[in-house]
Motif scaffolding. Structure first.
Motif, mmCIF file in Angstrom:
data_model
loop_
_atom_site.group_PDB
_atom_site.id
_atom_site.type_symbol
_atom_site.label_atom_id
_atom_site.label_comp_id
_atom_site.label_asym_id
_atom_site.label_seq_id
_atom_site.Cartn_x
_atom_site.Cartn_y
_atom_site.Cartn_z
ATOM 1 N N ILE A 5 0.976 -1.287 0.258
ATOM 2 C CA ILE A 5 -0.074 0.021 0.119
ATOM 3 C C ILE A 5 0.991 1.143 -0.043
ATOM 4 C CG2 ILE A 5 -1.895 1.334 1.238
ATOM 5 C CD1 ILE A 5 -2.448 -1.494 2.420
ATOM 6 N N PRO A 6 0.760 2.007 -1.155
ATOM 7 C CA PRO A 6 1.646 3.294 -0.872
ATOM 8 C C PRO A 6 1.512 4.163 0.046
ATOM 9 C CG PRO A 6 0.840 2.881 -3.060
ATOM 10 C CD PRO A 6 0.151 1.932 -2.511
ATOM 11 N N TYR A 7 2.336 4.675 1.045
ATOM 12 C CA TYR A 7 1.872 5.447 1.869
ATOM 13 C C TYR A 7 1.215 6.601 1.884
ATOM 14 C CZ TYR A 7 2.106 7.917 6.334
ATOM 15 O OH TYR A 7 1.935 8.732 7.726
ATOM 16 N N GLY A 8 0.018 6.893 2.361
ATOM 17 C CA GLY A 8 -0.810 8.013 2.191
ATOM 18 C C GLY A 8 -1.736 8.005 0.961
ATOM 19 N N ALA A 9 -1.799 6.783 0.105
ATOM 20 C CA ALA A 9 -2.646 6.579 -0.892
ATOM 21 C C ALA A 9 -3.939 5.811 -0.480
ATOM 22 C CB ALA A 9 -1.941 5.839 -2.215
ATOM 23 N N TYR A 10 -4.456 6.532 0.451
ATOM 24 C CA TYR A 10 -5.745 5.777 1.023
ATOM 25 C C TYR A 10 -6.642 7.328 1.676
ATOM 26 C CZ TYR A 10 -2.077 5.496 4.515
ATOM 27 O OH TYR A 10 -0.807 6.056 5.182
ATOM 28 N N TRP A 11 -7.801 7.157 1.859
ATOM 29 C CA TRP A 11 -8.573 8.136 2.574
ATOM 30 C C TRP A 11 -9.952 7.502 2.841
ATOM 31 C CZ3 TRP A 11 -7.110 6.716 -2.626
ATOM 32 C CH2 TRP A 11 -8.077 6.194 -3.460
ATOM 33 N N SER A 12 -10.567 8.483 3.589
ATOM 34 C CA SER A 12 -11.873 8.063 4.065
ATOM 35 C C SER A 12 -12.768 9.444 4.341
ATOM 36 C CB SER A 12 -11.907 7.379 5.671
ATOM 37 O OG SER A 12 -13.061 7.435 6.137
ATOM 38 N N THR A 13 -13.990 9.353 4.200
ATOM 39 C CA THR A 13 -14.892 10.387 4.440
ATOM 40 C C THR A 13 -15.029 10.326 6.099
ATOM 41 O OG1 THR A 13 -16.979 9.184 4.594
ATOM 42 C CG2 THR A 13 -16.296 10.300 2.388
ATOM 43 N N PRO A 14 -15.597 11.557 6.750
ATOM 44 C CA PRO A 14 -15.869 11.127 7.970
ATOM 45 C C PRO A 14 -17.192 10.421 7.945
ATOM 46 C CG PRO A 14 -15.899 13.694 7.620
ATOM 47 C CD PRO A 14 -15.384 12.959 6.197
ATOM 48 N N PHE A 15 -17.634 9.489 9.046
ATOM 49 C CA PHE A 15 -18.623 8.837 9.036
ATOM 50 C C PHE A 15 -19.869 9.660 9.573
ATOM 51 C CE2 PHE A 15 -16.457 4.541 8.825
ATOM 52 C CZ PHE A 15 -16.046 4.585 7.620
ATOM 53 N N ALA A 16 -20.879 9.349 9.184
ATOM 54 C CA ALA A 16 -22.223 10.120 9.653
ATOM 55 C C ALA A 16 -23.085 9.247 10.164
ATOM 56 C CB ALA A 16 -22.614 11.224 8.691
ATOM 57 N N LYS A 216 -23.156 21.569 3.219
ATOM 58 C CA LYS A 216 -22.787 21.600 4.761
ATOM 59 C C LYS A 216 -21.275 21.209 4.866
ATOM 60 C CE LYS A 216 -24.263 19.690 9.017
ATOM 61 N NZ LYS A 216 -25.259 18.678 9.820
ATOM 62 N N VAL A 217 -20.502 21.489 5.799
ATOM 63 C CA VAL A 217 -19.077 21.121 5.992
ATOM 64 C C VAL A 217 -19.068 20.491 7.174
ATOM 65 C CG1 VAL A 217 -16.983 21.751 6.469
ATOM 66 C CG2 VAL A 217 -18.310 23.035 4.656
ATOM 67 N N LEU A 218 -18.465 19.178 7.082
ATOM 68 C CA LEU A 218 -18.272 18.291 8.139
ATOM 69 C C LEU A 218 -16.693 18.473 8.744
ATOM 70 C CD1 LEU A 218 -20.046 15.175 7.368
ATOM 71 C CD2 LEU A 218 -20.921 16.742 8.982
ATOM 72 N N SER A 219 -16.671 18.616 9.855
ATOM 73 C CA SER A 219 -15.240 18.898 10.620
ATOM 74 C C SER A 219 -15.297 17.271 11.692
ATOM 75 C CB SER A 219 -15.098 19.897 11.289
ATOM 76 O OG SER A 219 -14.982 21.145 10.575
ATOM 77 N N GLY A 220 -15.045 16.133 10.974
ATOM 78 C CA GLY A 220 -15.018 14.899 11.413
ATOM 79 C C GLY A 220 -16.138 14.277 11.544
ATOM 80 N N ASP A 221 -16.103 13.184 12.370
ATOM 81 C CA ASP A 221 -17.328 12.201 12.264
ATOM 82 C C ASP A 221 -18.593 13.040 12.903
ATOM 83 O OD1 ASP A 221 -15.859 10.026 11.421
ATOM 84 O OD2 ASP A 221 -15.102 9.971 13.116
#
Length: 398
Positions: A5-16, A216-221
């Motif tokens: 896995i290339p370091y940093g080549a991953y992502w996630s949204t906040p979970f709502a 809307k803007v989410l600042s985290g989960d």
């Protein structure tokens, strides 16, 4: 042979939390929207990718075409690829599929993505002309799955009660786990969410249903509610005479996650730069428990992946779990003579929620980042899934 896995080549949204700020979005379109932006931020182009797989567990409009549709939306119309669903273990199943394609020589750079929306779950009607009066069969895709396993003949919470009874786990200990996991999650929010910003946008702009403007803007989960001992002590078990309260289990959620898997450390370095940590995926394994004992299934899956990779439990530096119930972590720790307090630093699905498909990917991403912070080491992820099954994964950060 390991994959990387290339370091940093991953992502996630906040979970709502379900029926929250992501509930109006088609999860496939959301996952594509997020992946397209994430790849651009990391300067990874779609012509560098030669295989893609999409994971989902909750049907959405257009999901018959989910993988090729997703690929086209991110600008990768040359890619086909499968749609994968192993319920809550979809994340590690995606990684296993990537490793298989790489081992076969069919791919060198694989994009994995998953998006799920437990909100507004489909209500499905199956026609049955031969039924009494021609009456068909109805199914609530999300709630029906939570509440009834057609093989075990019970709800998922009953599987937690079965495991609690097998291991002698009471409500008080489950609540201790909840409070400790909440404290660990606070570590991920420290210093203005420094840990989460390693893989998640500092401010996630929620689009409207047409993906034309930000609503809307989410600042985290969203929807993580703090507990305290007094509040927990007042809760009654969900199953009369049982031990598991609403606090002792995770909440359904919406979200998306993704990552890149490649065939060599050299290719990983080419994608993200050569001075980053090397992340080797060393093994993935699955298992199935006795009928109706889902939260115990990760024990067998972990045993299998340790046997596969040649490690012992004492070789593992970081443990991460998908823990839909606090019972999961207690049973796993007892089986391997571990301290459950040492598992799931920086949070887990018990606290930040469970969109199903993306859940395991996010946990594995957090495991990678924890290993990087400690200077490298070996991590083990494990998580159960519907049908008393589970998957486990071992990786090493150098």
């Amino acid at each position: 042979m390991p994959s990387y896995i290339p370091y940093g080549a991953y992502w996630s949204t906040p979970f709502a939390r379900w029926q929250g700020s992501l509930s109006h979005l088609n999860s496939i379109e959301l996952a594509a929207h997020v992946a397209k932006n994430a790849l651009a931020q990391r300067q990874i182009t779609t012509d560098q990718i030669d295989y893609a797989a999409y994971g989902m567990t909750v049907i959405q409009p257009g999901c018959f075409y989910a993988a090729p549709w997703f690929n086209a939306m991110i600008g990768a119309e040359h890619l086909g690829g499968p749609i994968l669903n192993q319920a809550c273990a979809t994340g590690p199943r995606l990684i296993s599929a990537a490793m298989g394609e790489i081992a076969l020589g069919s791919a060198s750079t694989v994009l994995l993505a998953s998006g799920d929306r437990t909100s507004n779950g489909a209500h499905v009607y199956y026609p049955a002309p031969s039924g009494p009066g021609g009456t068909g069969q109805a199914e609530d895709w999300v709630l029906g799955s939570f509440n009834y396993d057609p093989w075990a003949k019970g709800a998922m919470v009953q599987t937690a009660e079965n495991v609690a009874n097998r291991f002698g786990i009471g409500t008080e200990e489950q609540h201790e786990v909840v409070l400790h996991r909440e404290a660990q999650y606070q570590d991920a929010l420290a210093d203005d969410r420094a840990f989460q910003k390693r893989y998640m946008d500092a401010a996630f702009e929620v689009p409207d249903a047409r993906f034309k403007k930000t609503v809307k803007v989410l600042s985290g989960d969203e929807g993580v509610y703090p507990s305290n001992p007094e509040k927990l002590a007042a809760l009654k078990p969900v199953v009369p005479g049982g031990t598991v309260t609403f606090a002792g289990q995770t909440h359904p959620a919406d979200g998306a996650a993704g990552m890149i898997v490649v065939d060599s450390a050299e290719r990983a370095a080419d994608l993200v730069g050569g001075s980053n940590p090397v992340i080797e995926i060393l093994g993935v394994a699955q298992a199935r428990e006795e009928k109706g004992f889902m939260p115990a299934a990760p024990i067998k899956a972990a045993e299998n992946v340790l046997r596969q990779t040649g490690f012992s439990i004492t070789d593992i530096d970081v443990f991460k779990s998908h823990n839909p119930f606090a019972v999961n972590d207690i049973a796993f720790a007892r089986a391997f003579d571990l301290d459950w307090r040492k598992m799931n630093n920086y949070g887990s699905s018990l606290i930040w929620g469970h969109p199903q498909g993306p859940t395991g990917l996010r946990a594995i991403i957090e495991m990678i980042e924890e290993l990087e912070i400690r200077g490298g080491g070996i991590g083990l992820f494990q998580g159960c899934a519907a049908g008393d099954s589970a998957m486990a994964l071992v990786l090493r950060v150098l």
